[in-house]
Design a protein around this motif. Structure first.
Motif, mmCIF file in Angstrom:
data_model
loop_
_atom_site.group_PDB
_atom_site.id
_atom_site.type_symbol
_atom_site.label_atom_id
_atom_site.label_comp_id
_atom_site.label_asym_id
_atom_site.label_seq_id
_atom_site.Cartn_x
_atom_site.Cartn_y
_atom_site.Cartn_z
ATOM 1 N N VAL A 237 0.755 -1.342 -0.124
ATOM 2 C CA VAL A 237 -0.085 -0.103 -0.030
ATOM 3 C C VAL A 237 1.077 1.186 0.053
ATOM 4 C CG1 VAL A 237 -1.641 1.392 1.440
ATOM 5 C CG2 VAL A 237 -1.972 -1.035 1.111
ATOM 6 N N ILE A 238 1.885 1.252 0.964
ATOM 7 C CA ILE A 238 2.652 2.387 1.004
ATOM 8 C C ILE A 238 3.448 2.597 -0.301
ATOM 9 C CG2 ILE A 238 4.735 3.243 2.116
ATOM 10 C CD1 ILE A 238 3.743 1.687 4.590
ATOM 11 N N VAL A 239 4.094 1.449 -1.044
ATOM 12 C CA VAL A 239 4.633 1.617 -2.112
ATOM 13 C C VAL A 239 4.023 2.373 -3.339
ATOM 14 C CG1 VAL A 239 5.909 0.541 -4.110
ATOM 15 C CG2 VAL A 239 6.579 0.080 -1.788
ATOM 16 N N GLN A 240 2.868 1.790 -3.294
ATOM 17 C CA GLN A 240 1.660 2.363 -4.275
ATOM 18 C C GLN A 240 1.297 3.739 -4.381
ATOM 19 O OE1 GLN A 240 -1.307 -0.681 -3.843
ATOM 20 N NE2 GLN A 240 -1.206 -1.184 -5.906
ATOM 21 N N SER A 241 1.125 4.094 -3.056
ATOM 22 C CA SER A 241 0.884 5.600 -2.696
ATOM 23 C C SER A 241 2.117 6.408 -2.919
ATOM 24 C CB SER A 241 0.342 5.744 -1.340
ATOM 25 O OG SER A 241 -0.712 5.031 -1.065
ATOM 26 N N ASN A 245 2.841 9.332 -6.060
ATOM 27 C CA ASN A 245 3.108 10.761 -5.626
ATOM 28 C C ASN A 245 4.374 11.205 -6.146
ATOM 29 O OD1 ASN A 245 0.560 11.743 -4.693
ATOM 30 N ND2 ASN A 245 1.173 10.763 -2.438
ATOM 31 N N GLY A 246 5.100 10.379 -6.779
ATOM 32 C CA GLY A 246 6.264 10.847 -7.235
ATOM 33 C C GLY A 246 7.651 10.381 -6.642
ATOM 34 N N VAL A 247 7.375 9.540 -5.492
ATOM 35 C CA VAL A 247 8.709 9.093 -4.781
ATOM 36 C C VAL A 247 8.940 7.779 -5.184
ATOM 37 C CG1 VAL A 247 9.731 8.791 -2.571
ATOM 38 C CG2 VAL A 247 7.958 10.694 -2.748
ATOM 39 N N PRO A 248 10.136 7.544 -5.532
ATOM 40 C CA PRO A 248 10.453 6.219 -6.032
ATOM 41 C C PRO A 248 10.249 4.787 -5.024
ATOM 42 C CG PRO A 248 12.273 7.505 -5.735
ATOM 43 C CD PRO A 248 11.372 8.340 -5.574
ATOM 44 N N MET A 249 10.447 5.319 -4.022
ATOM 45 C CA MET A 249 10.266 4.210 -2.698
ATOM 46 C C MET A 249 11.360 2.944 -2.856
ATOM 47 S SD MET A 249 8.094 5.891 -1.060
ATOM 48 C CE MET A 249 7.290 4.632 0.082
ATOM 49 N N ASN A 250 12.401 3.189 -3.490
ATOM 50 C CA ASN A 250 13.163 2.053 -3.516
ATOM 51 C C ASN A 250 13.686 1.153 -2.252
ATOM 52 O OD1 ASN A 250 13.605 2.693 -6.533
ATOM 53 N ND2 ASN A 250 15.272 4.350 -5.886
ATOM 54 N N LEU A 251 13.904 1.873 -1.227
ATOM 55 C CA LEU A 251 14.180 1.088 0.055
ATOM 56 C C LEU A 251 13.118 0.131 0.208
ATOM 57 C CD1 LEU A 251 16.135 3.645 2.135
ATOM 58 C CD2 LEU A 251 16.893 1.518 1.363
ATOM 59 N N THR A 252 11.713 0.706 0.364
ATOM 60 C CA THR A 252 10.782 0.078 0.792
ATOM 61 C C THR A 252 10.277 -0.658 -0.304
ATOM 62 O OG1 THR A 252 9.868 2.400 1.626
ATOM 63 C CG2 THR A 252 8.270 0.632 1.669
ATOM 64 N N LYS A 253 10.618 -0.858 -1.388
ATOM 65 C CA LYS A 253 10.441 -1.987 -2.430
ATOM 66 C C LYS A 253 11.246 -3.222 -2.104
ATOM 67 C CE LYS A 253 9.164 0.649 -6.240
ATOM 68 N NZ LYS A 253 9.407 1.409 -7.657
ATOM 69 N N GLN A 254 12.534 -2.927 -1.513
ATOM 70 C CA GLN A 254 13.508 -3.957 -1.236
ATOM 71 C C GLN A 254 13.115 -4.520 0.031
ATOM 72 O OE1 GLN A 254 17.601 -2.283 -1.086
ATOM 73 N NE2 GLN A 254 17.594 -1.571 -3.138
ATOM 74 N N ALA A 255 12.557 -3.766 1.065
ATOM 75 C CA ALA A 255 11.924 -4.228 2.127
ATOM 76 C C ALA A 255 10.947 -5.239 1.993
ATOM 77 C CB ALA A 255 11.784 -3.194 3.267
ATOM 78 N N LEU A 256 10.046 -4.699 1.047
ATOM 79 C CA LEU A 256 8.833 -5.473 0.962
ATOM 80 C C LEU A 256 9.079 -6.769 0.042
ATOM 81 C CD1 LEU A 256 5.840 -6.234 0.042
ATOM 82 C CD2 LEU A 256 5.999 -4.553 -1.796
ATOM 83 N N ALA A 257 10.316 -6.862 -0.856
ATOM 84 C CA ALA A 257 10.661 -8.206 -1.307
ATOM 85 C C ALA A 257 11.065 -9.096 -0.234
ATOM 86 C CB ALA A 257 11.744 -7.902 -2.385
ATOM 87 N N LEU A 258 12.043 -8.534 0.724
ATOM 88 C CA LEU A 258 12.350 -9.372 1.842
ATOM 89 C C LEU A 258 11.302 -9.992 2.547
ATOM 90 C CD1 LEU A 258 15.231 -8.898 4.156
ATOM 91 C CD2 LEU A 258 12.788 -9.234 5.030
#
Length: 281
Positions: A237-241, A245-258
């Motif tokens: 949810v956080i990554v999509q939002s 809104n124009g923020v790449p969310m790269n760290l969160t994407k990696q955390a999500l994958a883990l």
């Protein structure tokens, strides 16, 4: 006395509904699957029955799709003018704005009020409530917030309360993903888990929540406060939002994958802190 309708009797919902009843509120509850409400809470015959009899409806369901479906049913079930609908689940920002528009069009009021904390703080009445929406409506609900909150923060117009919840959950999940890598690398270099956790807790690198999760990180089986699956859902949810809104969310994407790896390894229903053990051999 106002009647509070409570929709969603998962671990958090059950604890919060019970706190409201213990505080003297009249509470009726409905759950998508058959489940007995906590002591002092009446079970509504149907969702429509709950809406008709309630002045304020609180909802905390599992995801955006369930929340949208149930709110649509509630608004179609009869007149709702003058009622207040409060959404407490962690949802996409676009979903929050859609819900608010639906409620407004039906002649009712909408407030978002996600909470920070897990089942333990909910039972103790020590959650942090992050409210967004019309400030006067938020103030009118103060006695409800008091039943299960240690503090209520008014974050601003619709969407701001949910955005604040995203900030908190984002940091928490990324922290435990980072802890997994740190512990894994340390163990691979010959450090013991006990030694690493002992030293980390004596440094600024220790998130306050770590002290509550040390036993889980060491492998203990404890009652689940917030599951790996729940954390992964929230991160999605956080990554999509954020991306919208124009923020790449790269760290969160990696955390999500883990966290998805941890869930797929058979830990979906275990406490989120088990993710910190992911790289331990």
């Amino acid at each position: 006395m106002q009647t509070i309708g409570f929709v969603g009797l998962g671990r958090m919902g059950t604890a919060m509904a019970g706190r409201l009843a213990d505080a003297g509120h009249k509470v009726i509850a409905w759950n998508r699957s058959a489940k007995e409400p906590p002591k002092g809470v009446e079970r509504a015959a149907t969702l429509e029955d709950l809406v008709v009899r309630s002045d304020v409806v609180l909802s905390i369901l599992s995801n955006d799709e369930a929340t949208m479906e149930v709110l649509t049913r509630m608004l179609a079930g009869g007149p709702v003018q003058g009622k207040i609908f409060v959404e407490m689940a962690t949802l996409r920002l676009e979903t929050v704005h859609k819900l608010a528009a639906m409620v407004d069009q039906a002649g009712a009021a909408f407030v978002e009020a996600p909470v920070v904390g897990t089942v333990g703080p909910a039972v103790q009445g020590k959650l942090l409530t992050l409210a967004g929406g019309d400030e006067q409506v938020v103030q009118a609900l103060h006695s409800i917030w008091q039943a299960y909150s240690r503090r209520v923060v008014y974050c601003g117009p619709t969407g701001r309360g949910m955005a604040m919840k995203h900030c908190i959950n984002n940091l928490m999940s990324v922290y435990f993903a980072g802890l997994a890598e740190a512990l894994g690398a340390g163990a691979a270099a010959g450090l013991s888990l006990d030694a690493m956790l002992d030293v980390i807790q004596d440094t600024p690198a220790a998130l306050p929540a770590l002290a509550l999760k040390v036993d889980v990180v060491k492998g203990a089986q404890v009652p689940v406060a917030f599951s790996v699956a729940g954390a992964a859902k929230d991160m999605g949810v956080i990554v999509q939002s954020g991306v919208q809104n124009g923020v790449p969310m790269n760290l969160t994407k990696q955390a999500l994958a883990l966290f998805e790896e941890v869930a797929n390894a058979g830990n979906a229903n275990n406490d989120l802190a088990v993710a910190a053990r992911h790289y331990l051999k």
